[in-house]
Scaffold this active site. Sequence first.
Site, PDB file in Angstrom:
ATOM      1  N   GLY B  50      33.362  44.287  47.167  1.00  0.00           N
ATOM      2  CA  GLY B  50      33.008  43.849  48.503  1.00  0.00           C
ATOM      3  C   GLY B  50      34.001  44.248  49.564  1.00  0.00           C
ATOM      4  O   GLY B  50      34.908  45.033  49.316  1.00  0.00           O
ATOM      5  N   HIS B 257      44.771  49.570  38.931  1.00  0.00           N
ATOM      6  CA  HIS B 257      43.856  48.417  38.903  1.00  0.00           C
ATOM      7  C   HIS B 257      43.952  47.731  37.549  1.00  0.00           C
ATOM      8  O   HIS B 257      43.967  48.403  36.522  1.00  0.00           O
ATOM      9  CB  HIS B 257      42.425  48.901  39.160  1.00  0.00           C
ATOM     10  CG  HIS B 257      41.471  47.794  39.505  1.00  0.00           C
ATOM     11  ND1 HIS B 257      41.089  46.844  38.586  1.00  0.00           N
ATOM     12  CD2 HIS B 257      40.833  47.491  40.661  1.00  0.00           C
ATOM     13  CE1 HIS B 257      40.241  46.000  39.169  1.00  0.00           C
ATOM     14  NE2 HIS B 257      40.078  46.373  40.429  1.00  0.00           N
ATOM     15  N   ARG B 273      37.154  38.665  38.145  1.00  0.00           N
ATOM     16  CA  ARG B 273      38.187  37.618  38.178  1.00  0.00           C
ATOM     17  C   ARG B 273      37.980  36.713  39.385  1.00  0.00           C
ATOM     18  O   ARG B 273      38.186  35.513  39.307  1.00  0.00           O
ATOM     19  CB  ARG B 273      39.582  38.260  38.196  1.00  0.00           C
ATOM     20  CG  ARG B 273      40.016  38.751  36.815  1.00  0.00           C
ATOM     21  CD  ARG B 273      41.300  39.565  36.896  1.00  0.00           C
ATOM     22  NE  ARG B 273      41.069  40.839  37.569  1.00  0.00           N
ATOM     23  CZ  ARG B 273      41.817  41.343  38.539  1.00  0.00           C
ATOM     24  NH1 ARG B 273      42.875  40.673  38.955  1.00  0.00           N
ATOM     25  NH2 ARG B 273      41.529  42.503  39.099  1.00  0.00           N
ATOM     26  N   SER B 410      40.061  47.933  51.127  1.00  0.00           N
ATOM     27  CA  SER B 410      39.890  49.375  51.337  1.00  0.00           C
ATOM     28  C   SER B 410      38.439  49.686  51.675  1.00  0.00           C
ATOM     29  O   SER B 410      38.156  50.522  52.535  1.00  0.00           O
ATOM     30  CB  SER B 410      40.292  50.165  50.100  1.00  0.00           C
ATOM     31  OG  SER B 410      39.384  49.947  49.062  1.00  0.00           O
TER      32      SER B 410
END
Lengths: 248, 622
Positions: B50, B257, B273, B410
């Site tokens: 998102g 990541h 998560r 980002s």
Amino acid sequence: MGRKLQFEIFRFNPQDSLSVPRMQSYYLEETDKMTLFIALNRLREEQDPGLIFDFCCRAGICGACAMVINGKPGLACQTQTKDLPEKIVLHPLPIFKLVGDLSVDTGVWFREMYQKTESWIHTSKEVDPTKEEERMEDAVAEQIYELERCIECGCCIAACGTARLRPDFMGAAALNRIARFVVDPRDERTDEEYFEVIGTDQGIFGCMGLLACEDVCPKQLPLQNQLGFLRRKMGITAIKRLVPFLGR
Amino acid sequence: MQTYISDLLVIGAGLAGERMAIEAASKGFDVICLSIVPARRSHSSAAQGGMQAALGNSVMGEGDSPDVHFADTVKGSDWGADQECARLFVERAPIEMRQLCGWGVPWNRVQAGKDYYFKGGERFEKEEKKEKEGLITARAFGGTAKWRTCYTSDGTGHAVMCTLDNRVAQLGIRVLDKKEAIALIHDGSTCTGAVVRCLRTGELEVFRAKATAIATGGFGRIYKATTNAVICDGGGHIIAMDTGVIPIGNPEAIQFHPTGIVPTDILVTEGCRGDGGTLLDVNEERFMHIYEPEKAELASRDVVSRRMTEHMRAGKGVKSAYGEHLWLDIRHLGDKHLSTKLREVDDICKHFLAIDCRHQLIPVRPTQHYTMAGIRTDRDGAVYGMKGLFSAGEAACWDMHGFNRLGGNSLAETVVAGGIIGEKIVEFLQGYEVGFGTKEAREAVAKQEARIKALVNRSNGGEKVYAVREILQQAMMDYCFVFRNEEGLSKCVGILQEALARAQKVGLSSDGRGPNHELAAALKLEGQIKLGLCIAKAALERRESRGSHNREDYPERNDRDWLNRTLASWKEGADLPTLTYEDASPVYELPPGDRGYGGGTIIPADPAKVEAKSSKSKKKNA
């Protein structure tokens, strides 16, 4: 020791005047969790750097690597070799213009489709983004996203009986695009206006109902339901046009 | 030679590129977008989780504001961010989300009433308010004080990409795919377009434009294991660097990541998560809360990746044929959540791991994911050292991310910076005239033709492109990963210098005709190794640990000596980049301090220096 895989790959480079269409064999030892992404890249890097094929996300998200795998269109990146026999035959997607070997031109085809379907929200409202957004039920948002999930890989077009018979058939991807805007309350187009776009044999009435499109869709889009939904909606619109008082 | 002319040439048609194009086209400028792949296949479309924007509609986002978002972003960056850019970003983000809504993005919405959610494996209840029903909702992400990440299922990038590309089609902007820019056309100070290789025919073409914008994404593909698409190979950075005058900002700032899957390195979103998934070790026990009592699994990515690596080094990793990994557990989120809000993750597990994430654990480990590093621009997106050239999105170092970017920042940056910089390009174009000199175009084309000829004829040697690239990719994994040290980095510089010399002797094994991929790979090999050298050399020099840059031999964050940004550029014929430094931020609206997670000690900056810049910031805001 893994299996010894035999790849039969379609070869033709239209930019090379000496090139003739042919099938070429390659051999590779299968490794654990091998996909066609891994296999084809190994073939290019280790055996034949001239081999032409496309990958992009290699995660089944972008749709770049659709090809005909043992006779059936699918995404190469998410195809595991363990699910295939030892002999793997690869062809480029039909219908689309060939770029070379397994690579086809889906870009131009789909950009033309955006123009045909006017693939954008048609609204007379001016959005002022500094003000609160127009509200929407979450269930409606999910319904739109369900159809927005199309990755434009071209599998449904390549597998379509009508598209093989008539090159101007819009195909499931375009009809699904229309369905996406039909369910979006922000788009103000009426059934009449949609009828102008798809109420023909190039559109919804060209579909023969063979439904290979749904069988091969790597995102499992509900194409059968959408085609049925549009056919009923456009059928009713057609009757209303013939018998105008029914529409009043 | 085929020549195209436009007001604006956008190289890269992902979210940042198309957002800039829309801004310019809607003000009446003629725009051409180039892309290696059809626009919707751009790597933007693979972003799952998102976009962060402080809308505060969800009850879990109550009290959120651009100020809170700003603080999260600057802390996340470990004070490496340019705070003026971060401020511009957080203020504009909510507006941009609503703009996207108007153009057609099917954002998930607030549903009023009681519902439950998971955190750290435990179930909690929340009640969404009736008055907010139907507004854009948000989910939790790492390193944030509030639920702030706007989303469409776990296909946010895809959904926004479809919407922007629809808008581009509506405006009639020309988007040409299978086109790869291989050089900029410039006179040493002004850019007037690019030399482009057509990936259908192999022919070279010339594109001239008053303004050119690079939005080609990151360059994760110089690492052997990366979540990035194969097109994220640094093409845009290389053509900028090749001018000799444009610096790469903070090349050592590379994000790993926490949840790339093993094997295949495909990403599963941080949303796993954020929505309550946990990380487990070889004993199937949680561990993040031991290292990070406050944030646990939702500390920033640099911290989670570092803690995961520490935990595996402590012998708690799961051994596999593909090396050690840990587990991601989302089983407890339940079938409904997994099949609606995390369906891409569900698909990826099915297709690439042959597991069902409802009942099985997902094997994950830190994997190269994002380049905070990029083409250095000012806050208008104008590239340092070259008039008429702009850059936005992951390709750029704008620089709101500093040494670690937050998840969801980002994807939001692509459209927010794209919008802001698009407006600046419009301002630049208004009243701007430039001559399209034939000399610089002819010279640029001749140079590329000569390179291609030498590769095809093998006149510089017969080194194999893929073999040399492999050396680069492996060295980056071995020495420029989560943890770094003097010995490894020095070794890495040596290996890459040797690889650079070999790259200059590459010759093709194939004939290079038409849409040949080996030629495409060979054309950017030297540039990729130079990018690798920028990372290694800058990481070697930066003797501190900040964000994603962890030096085992210098574990403290050193604000006294290193509160700055590396600028790496290449002089013609050099075998190492030239490094210079500039202050991290022109102002300190938020003075350097503790992040509240991640541990470690800080060597403080000279208080007088910080004070001078803080008062500057206060004056500005007053």
